[in-house]
Design a protein around this motif. Structure first.
Motif, short mmCIF file in Angstrom:
data_model
loop_
_atom_site.label_atom_id
_atom_site.label_comp_id
_atom_site.label_asym_id
_atom_site.label_seq_id
_atom_site.Cartn_x
_atom_site.Cartn_y
_atom_site.Cartn_z
N LYS A 97 43.91 34.66 37.32
CA LYS A 97 43.40 35.92 36.77
C LYS A 97 43.01 36.87 37.90
N ASN A 147 44.76 40.55 38.72
CA ASN A 147 44.00 41.80 38.85
C ASN A 147 44.24 42.45 40.20
N ASN A 195 46.03 46.10 40.73
CA ASN A 195 45.36 47.19 41.45
C ASN A 195 46.23 47.72 42.59
#
Length: 55
Positions: free
Chosen positions: A39, A43, A47
């Protein structure tokens, strides 16, 4: 009667069960760690991708 006494003194089965429980605990810990890491990496790469698109 001797068979029952012999079975009660035998610890091989208990040792195998303990090793099985340890292996299961390690597997659960590894799955949890990999899930959390996955996870976090998702992320991070999202980004980075968004920042590259906006540049």
């Amino acid at each position: 009667m001797q068979y029952v006494r012999k079975m009660l003194k035998d610890t091989k089965g208990a040792t195998a069960i303990e090793y099985g429980l340890i292996a299961a605990l390690i597997a659960v810990a590894a799955i949890t760690a990999m899930s959390t890491l996955g996870k976090t990496l998702t992320n991070t790469f999202t980004n980075v991708s968004n920042n590259m698109k906006s540049s």
